[in-house]
Design a protein around this motif. Structure first.
Motif, PDB file in Angstrom:
ATOM      1  N   VAL A 178       0.878  -1.161   0.000  1.00 58.98           N
ATOM      2  CA  VAL A 178       0.000   0.000   0.000  1.00 58.98           C
ATOM      3  C   VAL A 178       0.923   1.220   0.000  1.00 58.98           C
ATOM      4  O   VAL A 178       1.803   1.338   0.858  1.00 58.98           O
ATOM      5  CB  VAL A 178      -0.933   0.026   1.229  1.00 58.98           C
ATOM      6  CG1 VAL A 178      -1.879   1.219   1.145  1.00 58.98           C
ATOM      7  CG2 VAL A 178      -1.724  -1.274   1.354  1.00 58.98           C
ATOM      8  N   ASP A 197       2.269   4.879   0.514  1.00 59.31           N
ATOM      9  CA  ASP A 197       2.138   6.014   1.427  1.00 59.31           C
ATOM     10  C   ASP A 197       2.588   7.246   0.641  1.00 59.31           C
ATOM     11  O   ASP A 197       3.780   7.472   0.442  1.00 59.31           O
ATOM     12  CB  ASP A 197       3.018   5.770   2.666  1.00 59.31           C
ATOM     13  CG  ASP A 197       3.050   6.930   3.623  1.00 59.31           C
ATOM     14  OD1 ASP A 197       2.605   8.047   3.264  1.00 59.31           O
ATOM     15  OD2 ASP A 197       3.533   6.733   4.756  1.00 59.31           O
ATOM     16  N   HIS A 198       1.612   8.045   0.180  1.00 58.20           N
ATOM     17  CA  HIS A 198       1.891   9.224  -0.644  1.00 58.20           C
ATOM     18  C   HIS A 198       2.695  10.286   0.099  1.00 58.20           C
ATOM     19  O   HIS A 198       3.495  10.989  -0.511  1.00 58.20           O
ATOM     20  CB  HIS A 198       0.576   9.869  -1.105  1.00 58.20           C
ATOM     21  CG  HIS A 198      -0.220   9.038  -2.042  1.00 58.20           C
ATOM     22  ND1 HIS A 198      -1.077   8.031  -1.630  1.00 58.20           N
ATOM     23  CD2 HIS A 198      -0.319   9.055  -3.379  1.00 58.20           C
ATOM     24  CE1 HIS A 198      -1.659   7.487  -2.674  1.00 58.20           C
ATOM     25  NE2 HIS A 198      -1.214   8.088  -3.750  1.00 58.20           N
ATOM     26  N   TYR A 208      -2.175   6.874   2.945  1.00 57.09           N
ATOM     27  CA  TYR A 208      -2.609   5.795   2.047  1.00 57.09           C
ATOM     28  C   TYR A 208      -3.650   6.269   1.038  1.00 57.09           C
ATOM     29  O   TYR A 208      -3.682   5.793  -0.091  1.00 57.09           O
ATOM     30  CB  TYR A 208      -3.162   4.608   2.831  1.00 57.09           C
ATOM     31  CG  TYR A 208      -2.179   4.049   3.835  1.00 57.09           C
ATOM     32  CD1 TYR A 208      -0.868   3.768   3.465  1.00 57.09           C
ATOM     33  CD2 TYR A 208      -2.550   3.821   5.143  1.00 57.09           C
ATOM     34  CE1 TYR A 208       0.044   3.274   4.383  1.00 57.09           C
ATOM     35  CE2 TYR A 208      -1.654   3.315   6.072  1.00 57.09           C
ATOM     36  CZ  TYR A 208      -0.359   3.047   5.684  1.00 57.09           C
ATOM     37  OH  TYR A 208       0.536   2.560   6.596  1.00 57.09           O
ATOM     38  N   VAL A 209      -4.506   7.197   1.463  1.00 58.77           N
ATOM     39  CA  VAL A 209      -5.502   7.789   0.567  1.00 58.77           C
ATOM     40  C   VAL A 209      -5.278   9.293   0.560  1.00 58.77           C
ATOM     41  O   VAL A 209      -5.440   9.955   1.581  1.00 58.77           O
ATOM     42  CB  VAL A 209      -6.952   7.479   1.022  1.00 58.77           C
ATOM     43  CG1 VAL A 209      -7.946   8.087   0.042  1.00 58.77           C
ATOM     44  CG2 VAL A 209      -7.182   5.987   1.142  1.00 58.77           C
ATOM     45  N   CYS A 219      -5.505   5.991  -4.166  1.00 61.98           N
ATOM     46  CA  CYS A 219      -4.678   5.043  -3.421  1.00 61.98           C
ATOM     47  C   CYS A 219      -4.044   4.060  -4.397  1.00 61.98           C
ATOM     48  O   CYS A 219      -4.482   3.919  -5.547  1.00 61.98           O
ATOM     49  CB  CYS A 219      -5.493   4.309  -2.359  1.00 61.98           C
ATOM     50  SG  CYS A 219      -6.858   3.348  -3.013  1.00 61.98           S
TER      51      CYS A 219
END
Length: 169
Positions: free
Chosen positions: A93, A95-96, A137-138, A143
């Motif tokens: 996932v 992580d931006h 994450y979002v 995502c």
């Protein structure tokens, strides 16, 4: 029954085999057919796979309140009756905020065969943690999930059978 220990770590490198970018996670959560989204096929280890995402959790498998994510074989010929595929896999996932990938795995070999074509995590991440903006994450409703698949090729080079013991003198 021994509960599997899920290992989580962070890394810089993106997943080697597949990435799924969702540009509107909230919309997907609302329109996912039967609460399920299946990715396009991808190839890894000479087999075809897809990700199966339950954005609101797999309610039939104790996934309520979580993201549920699975790896499914989409290569029926490869795992026909009598055949199986052993492999290890990891989910990711993105992580931006930190520009890192959360890596999720249990480190156990999984066997795909005609009666078990899907493995994964009923409780990959709690929805509250996933949707918390500070976790990254979002971001802007976007995502990214990913997967790495490592097929274990069983090619035994020889077999020794001992049926008699002789004294060595």
């Amino acid at each position: 029954m021994i509960k599997t220990q899920i290992k989580r770590s962070r890394r810089d490198t993106p997943p080697a085999h597949y990435m799924l970018k969702i540009k509107s996670f909230s919309q997907l959560s609302e329109i996912a057919r039967d609460g399920i989204y299946e990715s396009d096929e991808f190839e890894a280890g000479d087999y075809k796979w897809k990700l199966v995402l339950y954005p609101n959790g797999n309610l039939k498998a104790n996934g309520e309140g979580h993201i549920s994510l699975y790896l499914a074989s989409s290569d029926a010929k490869a795992i026909s009756t009598g055949c199986h595929v052993n492999m290890l896999f990891s989910f990711f996932v993105y992580d931006h905020i930190r520009d890192k990938y959360l890596t999720i795995q249990d480190g156990k070999t999984k066997r795909f065969y005609v009666l078990r074509t899907k493995h994964g995590f009923d409780q990959l991440l709690p929805l509250a943690e996933f949707n918390d903006q500070t976790n990254g994450y979002v971001v802007d409703d976007c995502c990214v999930f990913g997967a790495e698949v490592h097929v274990i090729k069983n090619k035994v080079k020889g077999l020794a059978v001992i049926d008699q013991w002789q004294d060595l003198e």
